[in-house]
Design a protein around this motif. Structure first.
Motif, PDB file in Angstrom:
ATOM      1  N   UNK A  37       0.853  -1.188   0.000  1.00  0.00           N
ATOM      2  CA  UNK A  37       0.000   0.000   0.000  1.00  0.00           C
ATOM      3  C   UNK A  37       0.886   1.234   0.000  1.00  0.00           C
ATOM      4  N   UNK A  38       0.596   2.142  -0.892  1.00  0.00           N
ATOM      5  CA  UNK A  38       1.332   3.405  -0.973  1.00  0.00           C
ATOM      6  C   UNK A  38       2.839   3.173  -1.078  1.00  0.00           C
ATOM      7  N   UNK A  39       3.210   2.321  -2.034  1.00  0.00           N
ATOM      8  CA  UNK A  39       4.601   2.078  -2.420  1.00  0.00           C
ATOM      9  C   UNK A  39       5.396   1.214  -1.448  1.00  0.00           C
ATOM     10  N   UNK A  40       4.777   0.732  -0.398  1.00  0.00           N
ATOM     11  CA  UNK A  40       5.511  -0.077   0.578  1.00  0.00           C
ATOM     12  C   UNK A  40       4.783  -1.370   0.866  1.00  0.00           C
ATOM     13  N   UNK A  41       5.565  -2.431   1.063  1.00  0.00           N
ATOM     14  CA  UNK A  41       4.996  -3.687   1.524  1.00  0.00           C
ATOM     15  C   UNK A  41       4.840  -3.586   3.033  1.00  0.00           C
ATOM     16  N   UNK A  42       3.624  -3.727   3.503  1.00  0.00           N
ATOM     17  CA  UNK A  42       3.331  -3.518   4.926  1.00  0.00           C
ATOM     18  C   UNK A  42       2.792  -4.794   5.551  1.00  0.00           C
ATOM     19  N   UNK A  43       3.073  -4.972   6.821  1.00  0.00           N
ATOM     20  CA  UNK A  43       2.547  -6.096   7.588  1.00  0.00           C
ATOM     21  C   UNK A  43       1.392  -5.577   8.435  1.00  0.00           C
ATOM     22  N   UNK A  44       0.185  -6.047   8.125  1.00  0.00           N
ATOM     23  CA  UNK A  44      -1.021  -5.556   8.776  1.00  0.00           C
ATOM     24  C   UNK A  44      -1.584  -6.606   9.723  1.00  0.00           C
ATOM     25  N   UNK A  45      -1.959  -6.215  10.935  1.00  0.00           N
ATOM     26  CA  UNK A  45      -2.557  -7.175  11.867  1.00  0.00           C
ATOM     27  C   UNK A  45      -3.879  -7.718  11.330  1.00  0.00           C
ATOM     28  N   UNK A  46      -4.107  -9.000  11.536  1.00  0.00           N
ATOM     29  CA  UNK A  46      -5.376  -9.600  11.121  1.00  0.00           C
ATOM     30  C   UNK A  46      -6.509  -8.980  11.932  1.00  0.00           C
ATOM     31  N   UNK A  47      -7.658  -8.823  11.296  1.00  0.00           N
ATOM     32  CA  UNK A  47      -8.813  -8.227  11.970  1.00  0.00           C
ATOM     33  C   UNK A  47      -9.922  -9.240  12.216  1.00  0.00           C
ATOM     34  N   UNK A  48      -9.934 -10.339  11.475  1.00  0.00           N
ATOM     35  CA  UNK A  48     -11.004 -11.313  11.613  1.00  0.00           C
ATOM     36  C   UNK A  48     -12.265 -10.853  10.912  1.00  0.00           C
ATOM     37  N   UNK A  49     -13.281 -11.715  10.852  1.00  0.00           N
ATOM     38  CA  UNK A  49     -14.526 -11.378  10.166  1.00  0.00           C
ATOM     39  C   UNK A  49     -15.111 -10.067  10.660  1.00  0.00           C
ATOM     40  N   UNK A  50     -15.597  -9.279   9.730  1.00  0.00           N
ATOM     41  CA  UNK A  50     -16.123  -7.963  10.090  1.00  0.00           C
ATOM     42  C   UNK A  50     -17.195  -7.549   9.099  1.00  0.00           C
TER      43      UNK A  50
END
Length: 345
Positions: free
Chosen positions: A96-109
């Motif tokens: 996202x926005x030129x960078x590979x980011x590690x995003x925390x899982x959010x689970x079903x929403x």
């Protein structure tokens, strides 16, 4: 013969330019915050759509690199919404926005619903991200259903139709027929009638012309879709200045699908200025008159952000009114972009 659909008076000028930049700066901060928490990723996705519309409002030819940046960011965030809500534990990697980011899982929403899916899918189509399209189409319909009955049943039929087309599943004609029937205003009651007729139904109608291989009918239907888009966003004074009306995203995405599936790569010549033109939407110019360097600007920026997702010169740009459709029936069709379409997904 070409037709022009004059764009309605969305504010532009120095003030709108400054607003677009402020929104983009704010979005960059929101994106950085996702690596700590994805609790507000739905809001960040909404902000990215606002930035895209703001960029298109001041760049009606969609010729600037900043406008393409906005489209790619919105596409990446739309996909990220479904990535983080698709797992309960750990994290997911997302560019996202030129960078590979590690995003925390959010689970079903509930934020990963049918409306968000359609927007994310349209963005992936416009940005020519076939792997993202495939991943989105592999999401089960029951995961997209809102427990509060927020959406009419036709929305789920429509998603099922698009997934069936892209993944080459059987039953396309039957599912599209069910979508058309269920989207009748007498049946669909959860959405205002003017929104259904002006914004939500036109992409379905365009896809119907595509499936029928209606060479004569598609271009007039695209013009009509843009006129309906304009009519909806100019019905009241408040709407006429709302930048949410800057891009007719659904009709644009269907036009992209059709152009990609056209064997001789002709373009659907329907100049229209309702959404922004050139690579993203709107009044479609004769690309032979566009300066070639535009492609280099867009391609380099798109490749940096989306791993080669740049839109080639003329991509998604309608051209000649009388075009030929690739075969589309219950048998496999010749759209080379459709998966086998599982490359890397």
């Amino acid at each position: 013969m070409t037709q022009n659909v004059a764009r309605h008076g969305i504010p532009s000028g120095p003030g709108a330019e400054a607003l677009a930049q402020r929104l983009a700066d704010h979005l960059a901060g929101e994106i950085d915050g996702l690596e700590s928490s994805t609790e507000l990723i739905e809001s960040t996705f909404s902000t990215s759509l606002l930035v895209l519309n703001a960029r298109c409002a001041v760049d009606p030819r969609a010729a600037r690199a900043e406008t393409w940046d906005a489209a790619v960011n919105a596409m990446q965030l739309g996909s990220a919404v479904f990535a983080v809500t698709g797992t309960r534990e750990g994290s997911v990697d997302a560019r996202i926005n030129r960078r590979l980011r590690t995003l925390p899982a959010a689970g079903p929403s509930s934020m990963a619903d049918a409306g968000a899916w359609l927007t994310a899918f349209w963005l992936a189509v416009v940005c020519r991200e076939q792997e993202r399209m495939t991943r989105l189409c592999e999401i089960r319909l029951d995961r997209l259903r809102s427990p509060d009955g927020r959406y009419d049943e036709y929305v789920y039929h429509w998603i099922d139709t698009l997934q069936t087309y892209w993944l080459r599943r059987p039953g396309l004609v039957e599912k599209l027929t069910a979508t058309l029937r269920a989207s009748d205003p007498a049946i669909a009651r959860n959405v205002p009638r003017d929104m259904l007729q002006g914004l939500l139904h036109p992409p379905i109608n365009l896809f119907h012309h595509f499936v029928r291989k209606d060479e004569e009918g598609f271009s007039p239907a695209l013009v009509e879709a843009l006129k309906l888009h304009k009519a909806y966003w100019t019905l009241t004074e408040d709407r006429s200045t709302d930048i949410d009306g800057a891009v007719a995203l659904g009709p644009l995405a269907i036009a992209c699908l059709v152009r990609r599936a056209t064997p001789d790569r002709r373009r659907i010549r329907v100049p229209a200025q309702a959404p922004p033109d050139a690579r993203l939407a709107g009044r479609v110019p004769d690309m032979s008159r566009m300066p070639t360097p535009r492609r280099g600007v867009m391609a380099s920026r798109g490749a940096e952000q989306a791993r080669g997702t740049a839109v080639p010169q003329g991509a998604c740009v309608p051209g000649e009114a009388r075009h030929r459709y690739a075969p589309l029936s219950e048998e496999p069709h010749d759209d080379e972009s459709a998966p086998a379409r599982r490359s890397g997904a």
